[in-house]
Design an enzyme around this catalytic site. Structure first.
Site, PDB file in Angstrom:
ATOM      1  N   THR A 197      -9.871   2.069   5.021  1.00  0.00           N
ATOM      2  CA  THR A 197      -9.089   2.543   6.164  1.00  0.00           C
ATOM      3  C   THR A 197      -9.916   2.416   7.436  1.00  0.00           C
ATOM      4  O   THR A 197     -11.139   2.537   7.381  1.00  0.00           O
ATOM      5  CB  THR A 197      -8.729   4.026   5.935  1.00  0.00           C
ATOM      6  OG1 THR A 197      -7.805   4.094   4.863  1.00  0.00           O
ATOM      7  CG2 THR A 197      -8.125   4.674   7.166  1.00  0.00           C
ATOM      8  N   ARG A 225       4.238   6.385  -1.925  1.00  0.00           N
ATOM      9  CA  ARG A 225       3.184   7.390  -1.747  1.00  0.00           C
ATOM     10  C   ARG A 225       2.787   7.472  -0.263  1.00  0.00           C
ATOM     11  O   ARG A 225       2.575   6.465   0.386  1.00  0.00           O
ATOM     12  CB  ARG A 225       1.976   7.004  -2.598  1.00  0.00           C
ATOM     13  CG  ARG A 225       0.756   7.928  -2.465  1.00  0.00           C
ATOM     14  CD  ARG A 225      -0.253   7.404  -1.469  1.00  0.00           C
ATOM     15  NE  ARG A 225      -1.525   8.132  -1.540  1.00  0.00           N
ATOM     16  CZ  ARG A 225      -2.551   7.868  -0.751  1.00  0.00           C
ATOM     17  NH1 ARG A 225      -2.470   6.908   0.155  1.00  0.00           N
ATOM     18  NH2 ARG A 225      -3.664   8.552  -0.850  1.00  0.00           N
ATOM     19  N   GLY A 227      -0.078   8.961   2.306  1.00  0.00           N
ATOM     20  CA  GLY A 227      -1.457   9.454   2.245  1.00  0.00           C
ATOM     21  C   GLY A 227      -1.810  10.348   3.415  1.00  0.00           C
ATOM     22  O   GLY A 227      -0.960  10.925   4.102  1.00  0.00           O
ATOM     23  N   ASP A 228      -3.100  10.458   3.624  1.00  0.00           N
ATOM     24  CA  ASP A 228      -3.624  11.339   4.671  1.00  0.00           C
ATOM     25  C   ASP A 228      -3.555  10.714   6.058  1.00  0.00           C
ATOM     26  O   ASP A 228      -3.459  11.423   7.063  1.00  0.00           O
ATOM     27  CB  ASP A 228      -5.078  11.687   4.351  1.00  0.00           C
ATOM     28  CG  ASP A 228      -5.953  10.434   4.236  1.00  0.00           C
ATOM     29  OD1 ASP A 228      -5.494   9.441   3.627  1.00  0.00           O
ATOM     30  OD2 ASP A 228      -7.078  10.443   4.765  1.00  0.00           O
TER      31      ASP A 228
END
Ligand SMILES: NC(=O)C[C@H](N)C(=O)O
Length: 477
Positions: A197, A225, A227-228
């Protein structure tokens, strides 16, 4: 008027990166990319770009670079698709101003995005297009006040807003496809993996901080999904708050212990209490405090401006008469911004970025200390993996950030060797004091690709690009 020296840090992912599995040519490619993006972004900031534009610039370059897990270099889902996520957030040491771009909404994130060349630019558009004016009247800019938008809906907005689309083939890379296939077959990675990332945190000349983060997520994540990276408080955060410094009065509990900190929420604002006894402001304390902390049971339980709520005591009237003219309450502002990388599921579980911010704000830790306690070795990310630590990648990660304060000085950074901190003393310049942001980072895993500018011994700018705790070519680490 410029009040800050531009400050900048970029990351390109953290993970189980090992020296013996990172060939020199791959290291060199990462180093060259990060250095070039650092330079062009820093030049923009010095030319007067806003922090938001500079951060989006840096991340756009990373999104086009196949080395990193975002945009064109994104990893595949278990279904062999690419689903990207990106976010931006802003804060400022300037007083609140809803007319400042981004201030109304503060954060915007997009998730489950396909085929948009630059998801980070989509997040930026979403931040700036709020659908309403600062006074609440509707504005026809196609936006909304929603900070998180997903999937085909936000892709349609990207079309309406004129953002660039690319076909699936443009995003397909051999390297990521091989990782996807090996992952499905349960095979090990032959070379070092970073979760990849990317993020940029920067401070512009006007005291605005911005964070921009972008990712393809985790290799072989389930389709759908989230994510953060696009989740407020998990993989990114920015926040600013007012502080009172000498000139206000002390919280009782603060006076009891040299290191205690108390925060009380008042009706309209939060006020903080510094450890004045150990601080550089010691000499500014009024004479009646000269003997140091002592408990005063009848004192008000908060640190308040003089006019609202005063220390009681026999000498109060005379103290105020004598001291107040030279001891005016002064309100300073502190701002921080953070970007994370690593196992996003853990970042989500402990709201990692917001936890860092809360430690800094309410425990009065330096940002370096706060980052270390979440993302450093033995920190909250690692601990939350429990017995799975080191087995599944759970809990691994790193965080970068910048803090800036309009106080003349901030508390020194952690002296930990793994947490980089640059002290933030106000610099004198012709136009008045300039404040320098304090660049911080930490990570609990093998490495984190990162590049930043730090001041040299004479105040000159020094570029740094690193992956391990120590330099790539050093023997240890
Ligand atoms: N590459 C990464 O850092 C992964 C990202 N944090 C995620 O879990 O989605």
């Amino acid at each position: 008027m410029a009040i800050c020296k531009p400050t900048l840090i970029i990351h390109g992912g953290a993970g189980n990166i090992r020296r013996d599995k990172l060939p020199p040519d791959l290291y060199e490619k990462h180093r060259a990319s990060l250095q070039s993006y650092l330079r062009s972004t820093y030049a923009l900031l010095n030319d007067g770009a806003t922090a938001l534009d500079a951060a989006v610039h840096a991340v756009s370059l990373l999104e086009d670079d196949e080395l990193f897990n975002c945009g064109r270099g994104s990893v595949f889902t278990s279904a062999g698709t690419i689903e990207m996520e990106a976010s931006v957030m802003v804060a400022s040491v300037q007083p609140l101003d809803d007319n400042r771009p981004g201030e109304l909404k503060k954060a915007a994130a997009v998730m489950n995005v396909r085929n948009v060349r630059h998801p980070i630019q989509l997040a930026r558009e979403s931040l700036l297009r709020t659908g309403c004016s600062p006074d609440g009247t509707p504005r026809a800019d196609g936006g909304s006040m929603h900070p998180q938008l997903a999937g085909p809906h936000v892709e349609n907005l990207a079309r309406d807003w004129g953002l660039e689309f690319k076909p699936d083939e443009w995003f397909w890379t051999q390297k990521r496809w091989d990782e996807h296939r090996r992952g499905l077959e349960g095979k090990d990675e032959p070379i070092s993996l970073s979760q990849g990332t990317v993020g940029c945190v920067c401070l512009d000349q006007w005291g605005n901080l911005a964070v921009a983060t972008s990712t393809g997520g985790k290799t072989n994540k389930l389709p759908g999904r989230i994510g953060d990276t696009p989740t407020l408080g998990a993989g990114f955060w920015a926040e600013a708050w007012d502080m009172f410094l000498p000139g206000g009065l002390l919280v009782d509990k603060c006076a009891v212990s040299p290191h205690a900190y108390t925060q009380t929420t008042l009706s309209t604002q939060n006020v903080g209490c510094w450890d004045l006894w150990g601080s550089p402001f010691r000499h500014m304390l009024p004479r009646w405090f000269a003997h140091g902390p002592k408990t005063r049971d009848n004192d008000p339980p908060a640190y308040l401006p003089r006019s609202a709520h005063c220390v009681t005591g026999p000498d109060l009237k005379s103290v105020l008469d004598m001291e107040c003219s030279e001891f005016e309450p002064r309100r300073d502002r502190k701002a921080i911004a953070l970007s994370g990388t690593g196992d996003g599921d853990t970042f989500l579980r402990i709201a990692a970025a917001h936890s860092v911010a809360s430690l800094s704000r309410f425990q009065n830790l330096s940002l370096a200390q706060a980052v270390q306690s979440i993302a450093g070795l033995g920190g909250a990310l690692q601990r939350s993996a429990g017995s799975r630590w080191g087995v599944t990648g759970e809990g691994e990660g790193g965080i970068i950030g910048i803090e800036v304060s309009t106080a003349k000085a901030i508390l020194p950074s952690s002296s930990s060797s793994s947490t980089m901190g640059v002290s933030n003393w106000g610099q004198k310049a012709e136009m008045g004091p300039l404040y320098r942001g304090n660049v911080v980072f930490d990570f609990n895993c093998g490495g984190m690709w990162r590049a930043w500018i730090e001041p040299g011994p004479l105040g000159e700018d020094i570029e740094r690009v690193m992956v391990f705790h120590e330099e790539y070519n050093s023997a240890s680490g």
